[in-house]
Design a protein around this motif. Structure first.
Motif, mmCIF file in Angstrom:
data_model
loop_
_atom_site.group_PDB
_atom_site.id
_atom_site.type_symbol
_atom_site.label_atom_id
_atom_site.label_comp_id
_atom_site.label_asym_id
_atom_site.label_seq_id
_atom_site.Cartn_x
_atom_site.Cartn_y
_atom_site.Cartn_z
ATOM 1 N N VAL C 8 0.864 -1.169 0.064
ATOM 2 C CA VAL C 8 -0.210 -0.172 0.018
ATOM 3 C C VAL C 8 0.754 1.235 -0.111
ATOM 4 C CG1 VAL C 8 -1.494 1.448 1.386
ATOM 5 C CG2 VAL C 8 -2.099 -1.172 0.892
ATOM 6 N N GLY C 11 2.286 1.674 -3.440
ATOM 7 C CA GLY C 11 1.088 2.455 -4.337
ATOM 8 C C GLY C 11 0.986 3.845 -3.951
ATOM 9 N N LEU C 12 0.871 4.206 -2.658
ATOM 10 C CA LEU C 12 0.830 5.606 -2.564
ATOM 11 C C LEU C 12 1.916 6.279 -3.165
ATOM 12 C CD1 LEU C 12 -0.287 6.109 1.238
ATOM 13 C CD2 LEU C 12 -1.641 6.682 -0.995
ATOM 14 N N LEU C 15 1.294 6.977 -6.738
ATOM 15 C CA LEU C 15 0.289 7.850 -6.747
ATOM 16 C C LEU C 15 0.893 9.356 -6.500
ATOM 17 C CD1 LEU C 15 -2.958 6.482 -5.343
ATOM 18 C CD2 LEU C 15 -2.421 6.631 -7.602
ATOM 19 N N LYS C 42 -1.159 12.571 0.767
ATOM 20 C CA LYS C 42 -0.786 11.338 0.768
ATOM 21 C C LYS C 42 0.266 11.066 1.696
ATOM 22 C CE LYS C 42 -2.042 10.646 -4.013
ATOM 23 N NZ LYS C 42 -2.735 11.912 -3.988
#
Lengths: 183, 107, 95
Positions: C8, C11-12, C15, C42
């Motif tokens: 995760v 993935g952040l 992004l 984020k």
């Protein structure tokens, strides 16, 4: 501090009711600040608790009229109605977020969206009602409050027709009901 | 319990992905604010909820306090995000930036 | 669960690259501000995830809270500073 004209003037120039109200708002601010201190520190040493109590006392003593400026009689009622308003607002935010998500992933997005600015007038009087409505509009995706002045005139940037059409209706009614104002 | 945590985290990641894609694809900066300000807020809400549930695995008073602190972050973001969005919109308005419309695209 | 948190977090970070594109190549200053704000929100989640990975959440949650405050103050101050600059946005409709 503004002293209201009605009410029996005491020796120091403050009516009793105003004094009681300001003490009440001082108390609420103090409890709020102290709770924040406890959550942020997370330790229960006597020294730290004393330090927190003293600093929240000073903050509450000097700034009590900043957070709760008017303590009218129906303030608790407004608070509970505001709590009742929150779940509806959160549900509305989630619903509109999925709409915006659909817009963002749509391959032909530029044909779907139609940004424009709409203006509408409300009869809201108090500052806190106008602020609540403006923040609610901004939090609901698809609409952003551009300006909101104290006369109750709102200018809102909406991203498409659908979110613009839904605007001054239900949310205004709910906010007006929470703060006890007629539309 | 772990499934709930994973569900919340993936939902939050999906919202963040939507926000990022929206920021890239939208035509002008007024409409870019819509995904940036709102999808990120809900993404933070979902992900912090998942992490707070995971934090309460070994239940104790300290863990409860820690989760309360995490929700303080969410509360603050919910309070500050409309204000930040409004201040950016205000800056754009005062600078005299016009917003993108469909007619402009045709003409 | 550690592997999931790690993925995760990755993935952040991925992004963040999207938002970094907007922050680097945004046509106006305010576009860059939006990109910076998105990266900041984020980062708050990323700090919490790092806390879980190192098992020091009690420390990292404070850092995340402070970062959220700082992010808000940054956006507010920068937008207040830039709203006086007229004529800075002439080339905003290049496409």
């Amino acid at each position: 501090m503004i002293v209201s004209g009605n009410g029996i003037a005491k020796n120091d120039g403050k009516p009793t009711s105003t004094r009681f109200k300001s003490f009440f708002s001082f108390l609420v601010t103090f409890v709020l600040m102290f709770l924040t201190w406890i959550v942020l520190s997370g330790k229960f040493d006597p020294l730290l608790l004393w330090l927190g109590g003293i600093s929240s006392f000073f903050v509450a003593y000097y700034f009590y009229d900043l957070l709760f400026p008017v303590m009218e009689s129906g303030y608790g009622k407004v608070f509970f109605r505001f709590i009742g308003y929150m779940p509806w607002l959160i549900w509305e935010i989630i619903k509109a977020n999925f709409h915006l998500l659909y817009l963002a992933f749509h391959p032909r997005m530029k044909e779907l969206i139609d940004p424009h600015i709409i203006t509408f007038k409300t009869n809201l009087k108090s500052d806190i009602a106008i602020t609540t409505l403006a923040n609610s509009i901004t939090l609901t995706p698809g609409t952003i409050t551009v300006t909101a002045d104290s006369d109750g005139v709102f200018r809102v940037h909406a991203i498409d027709r659908e979110s613009a059409d839904a605007l001054p209706g239900t949310m205004l009614k709910k906010v007006a009901k929470v703060f006890g104002e007629e539309i | 319990m772990d499934i709930l945590v994973i569900l919340f985290l993936v939902t939050g990641l999906f919202f963040f992905l939507g926000g990022a894609v929206g920021i890239i694809r939208m035509p002008d900066f007024y409409s870019r604010l819509h995904p940036a300000g709102k999808l990120d807020t809900l993404g933070i809400f979902a992900m912090v909820t998942g992490l707070a549930i995971y934090n309460l695995h070994h239940f104790s008073f300290d863990a409860l306090l820690l989760s309360a602190k995490m929700f303080l972050i969410v509360f603050f973001v919910f309070l500050s995000s409309p204000t930040a969005t409004h201040s950016i919109v205000d800056a754009g308005m005062r600078a005299g930036l016009r917003h993108w419309t469909k007619k402009k695209r045709k003409g | 669960m550690t592997t999931f948190f790690l993925s995760v977090a990755l993935g952040l970070c991925f992004l963040m690259l999207f938002s970094l594109y907007r922050a680097l190549f945004g046509p106006t200053v305010l576009d860059r501000l939006i990109g910076v704000n998105a990266i900041g929100s984020k980062t708050v989640i990323l700090l919490l995830l790092i806390g879980f990975l190192y098992e020091r959440v009690d420390m990292f949650v404070d850092i995340a809270l402070a970062y959220a405050f700082l992010n808000f103050v940054t956006v507010l101050a920068a937008s207040r500073y830039f709203h006086k600059r007229k004529g800075l946005y002439e080339e905003s409709f290049m496409d």
